[in-house]
Design a protein around this motif. Structure first.
Motif, PDB file in Angstrom:
ATOM      1  N   THR A  73       0.872  -1.187  -0.047  1.00  0.00           N
ATOM      2  CA  THR A  73       0.088   0.000  -0.127  1.00  0.00           C
ATOM      3  C   THR A  73       0.901   1.148  -0.030  1.00  0.00           C
ATOM      4  O   THR A  73       1.838   1.316   0.969  1.00  0.00           O
ATOM      5  N   LYS A  74       0.394   2.233  -0.846  1.00  0.00           N
ATOM      6  CA  LYS A  74       1.106   3.535  -0.791  1.00  0.00           C
ATOM      7  C   LYS A  74      -0.049   4.491  -0.412  1.00  0.00           C
ATOM      8  O   LYS A  74      -1.062   4.346  -1.071  1.00  0.00           O
ATOM      9  N   ALA A  75       0.239   5.154   0.537  1.00  0.00           N
ATOM     10  CA  ALA A  75      -0.832   6.171   0.927  1.00  0.00           C
ATOM     11  C   ALA A  75      -0.190   7.473   0.816  1.00  0.00           C
ATOM     12  O   ALA A  75       0.919   7.824   1.167  1.00  0.00           O
ATOM     13  N   ASN A  76      -1.082   8.418   0.302  1.00  0.00           N
ATOM     14  CA  ASN A  76      -0.498   9.976   0.434  1.00  0.00           C
ATOM     15  C   ASN A  76      -1.452  10.701   1.208  1.00  0.00           C
ATOM     16  O   ASN A  76      -2.588  10.791   1.432  1.00  0.00           O
ATOM     17  N   ILE A  77      -0.581  11.229   2.169  1.00  0.00           N
ATOM     18  CA  ILE A  77      -1.395  12.181   2.912  1.00  0.00           C
ATOM     19  C   ILE A  77      -0.827  13.868   2.868  1.00  0.00           C
ATOM     20  O   ILE A  77       0.175  13.822   2.975  1.00  0.00           O
ATOM     21  N   ASN A  78      -2.106  14.356   2.433  1.00  0.00           N
ATOM     22  CA  ASN A  78      -1.829  15.780   2.007  1.00  0.00           C
ATOM     23  C   ASN A  78      -2.423  16.738   2.865  1.00  0.00           C
ATOM     24  O   ASN A  78      -3.191  16.440   3.734  1.00  0.00           O
TER      25      ASN A  78
END
Ligand code: CTP
Length: 447
Positions: free
Chosen positions: A334-339
């Motif tokens: 899993t790759k998560a982007n937290i902006n």
């Protein structure tokens, strides 16, 4: 004028320290005393120091002997200080006989007689209450806890609970503990605090019951898988005046703590991006690959990596998106982007995909690089456009690293601190919130 310098921790200042300072002062006209910083002591494995650096400095000052007090913060500093302050004599207690002979190159080295029968270690031991801790679960992490707890004062692991009789008994026999199999409440009655290292989905219930029984809780990662559960448990712990701490081990280790303070003090300018990754290929029949047991890369590895991001960028992210590779219902990658309004960040996690496990914090003036495995931080480098300004930081990451979280847990209990700046309630809730968002998405859409 003859200048003398001496160093020490001076925890729980005692007669031995006073005698030593008096003897050192008599050697010359001007006495400089180096008092170790809290992080330097932790970094060199001195975990149990009671007084913080300000208290220790004040106690040393109150003896009336020092003309000047400085802080000792890094290995090798003595050589710098001796030259910087133009020191004539380096003095230290005779327990260090021979250990500082290398300083003869810079000044005269004098070993002064040590006062017999007293030491800070001794005073800490006699004045410290010992807390009985019970371990819930008897798997891999639980096994590391017992030896790690032995280097922390004020804690004794007394019991283990596991509904699986064979596992509980084998663990109890190996570590000489009392096993509990059927009744969790009987187990709770036996202890003052618990360390929860059971499968993910049991954390909520075990924590809740322990808190309801008036026990302090140190819970393994992932603490719980929903923000509302995390909130509820923290609320209850606060109302009952109990310690509840998430065992996100890296958050408590000296190098990572220093990294966060460096970032916060602006050494790399404004933080614009944080990237953290962790992967471990898992095979066979194991909890991590079992959807029914909340397996998957996100549940397994997100906590530590989100912890780094939230410590550096805060709780108020704007949105998060996920990309996963799913096999048999669990995300093997899993790759998560937290902006954030002011920055971006990502976590890259694998249990069936291998990738680099480093941490990179990018800012407007430079960046910090922590090589894999970043979560066992013992070294990091601050890097700039002008490479001559780069700075490397080395620390020890002793044993399995659990000692730092155990020390924080004990210190919170003993000092009636109910919140740790190393990992705040709100930060744990944000971690649980992001994991919860992921689990909702993966259940619905099978990405
Ligand atoms: N010292 C001394 N006599 C004692 C204890 C300490 O002369 N009974 C000296 C040490 O040799 C050192 C200085 O006091 O020069 C500061 O030592 P420190 O390490 O702070 O004190 P300890 O009591 O030895 O601490 P610990 O038990 O944590 O090692």
């Amino acid at each position: 004028m003859i200048k003398v310098i001496t160093y020490g921790t001076y925890d729980l200042l005692h007669q031995g320290h006073i005698n030593l300072l008096q003897r050192a002062k008599k050697l010359g006209d001007y006495l400089i005393v180096g008092v170790t910083s809290d992080s330097f002591d932790k970094g060199r494995g001195k975990l149990n120091v009671r007084n913080n650096v300000l208290e220790r400095v004040e106690a040393v000052r109150a003896t009336g002997y020092p003309d000047e007090i400085i802080i000792e913060d890094y290995l090798g500093q003595k050589i710098d200080d001796i030259q910087k302050y133009d020191v004539d004599i380096f003095a230290i207690g005779s327990d260090w006989e021979g250990k500082f002979d290398y300083l003869n190159e810079y000044c005269k080295v004098v070993y002064l007689p040590r006062t017999k029968g007293v030491s800070s270690t001794m005073l800490r031991e006699v004045s410290q209450e010992v807390f009985k801790v019970g371990i819930v679960g008897s798997g891999r992490i639980a096994k590391r806890f017992v030896p790690e707890s032995k280097v922390v004062n004020g804690i004794e692991v007394a019991a283990v609970y596991n509904p699986n009789q064979e596992s509980a008994e084998a663990f109890a026999k190996h570590f000489d503990l009392k096993p509990f199999v059927e009744d969790y409440h009987l187990f709770l009655n036996e202890v003052d605090a618990v360390y929860i290292a059971s499968p993910h989905l049991t954390h909520y219930q075990y924590t809740k019951e322990a808190l309801y029984s008036g026990k302090h809780v140190l819970c393994e990662i992932p603490f719980v898988l929903s923000a509302s559960q995390a909130n509820e448990l923290y609320d209850y712990a606060e109302k009952q005046n109990l310690v509840l701490l998430e065992a996100s081990k890296t958050a408590y280790c000296p190098a990572f703590c220093h990294l966060t303070t460096l970032v916060k003090s602006g050494v790399i300018g404004d933080v614009v991006d944080v990237k953290a990754s962790l992967s471990k290929i898992m095979e066979g029949v194991t909890r991590e690959l079992d959807v029914a047991q909340a397996g998957g890369a996100m549940n397994e590895h997100a906590s530590l990596n989100l912890m780094a991001i939230i410590k550096l960028l805060g709780n108020d992210y704007s949105y998060v998106d996920f990309y996963s590779k799913v096999k048999n219902g669990v995300d093997i990658y899993t790759k998560a982007n937290i902006n954030y309004p002011h920055a971006t960040s990502s976590i890259t996690l694998g249990i069936g995909v291998k990738t680099e496990g480093n941490l990179v914090v990018s800012g407007t003036k430079g960046y910090i690089y922590v090589p894999a495995p970043w979560w066992l931080t013992s070294f990091f480098e601050v890097r700039y456009e002008d490479q001559t300004k780069n700075k490397k930081y080395f620390y020890s990451y002793d044993g399995e690293g659990l000692r730092y979280e155990i020390q924080e847990f004990v210190s919170m209990i003993v000092n009636y601190r109910r919140s740790s700046y190393k990992l705040r309630r709100r930060e744990c809730i944000t971690i649980a919130d992001i994991i919860e968002k992921f689990n909702k998405k993966i259940n619905y859409t099978e990405i």
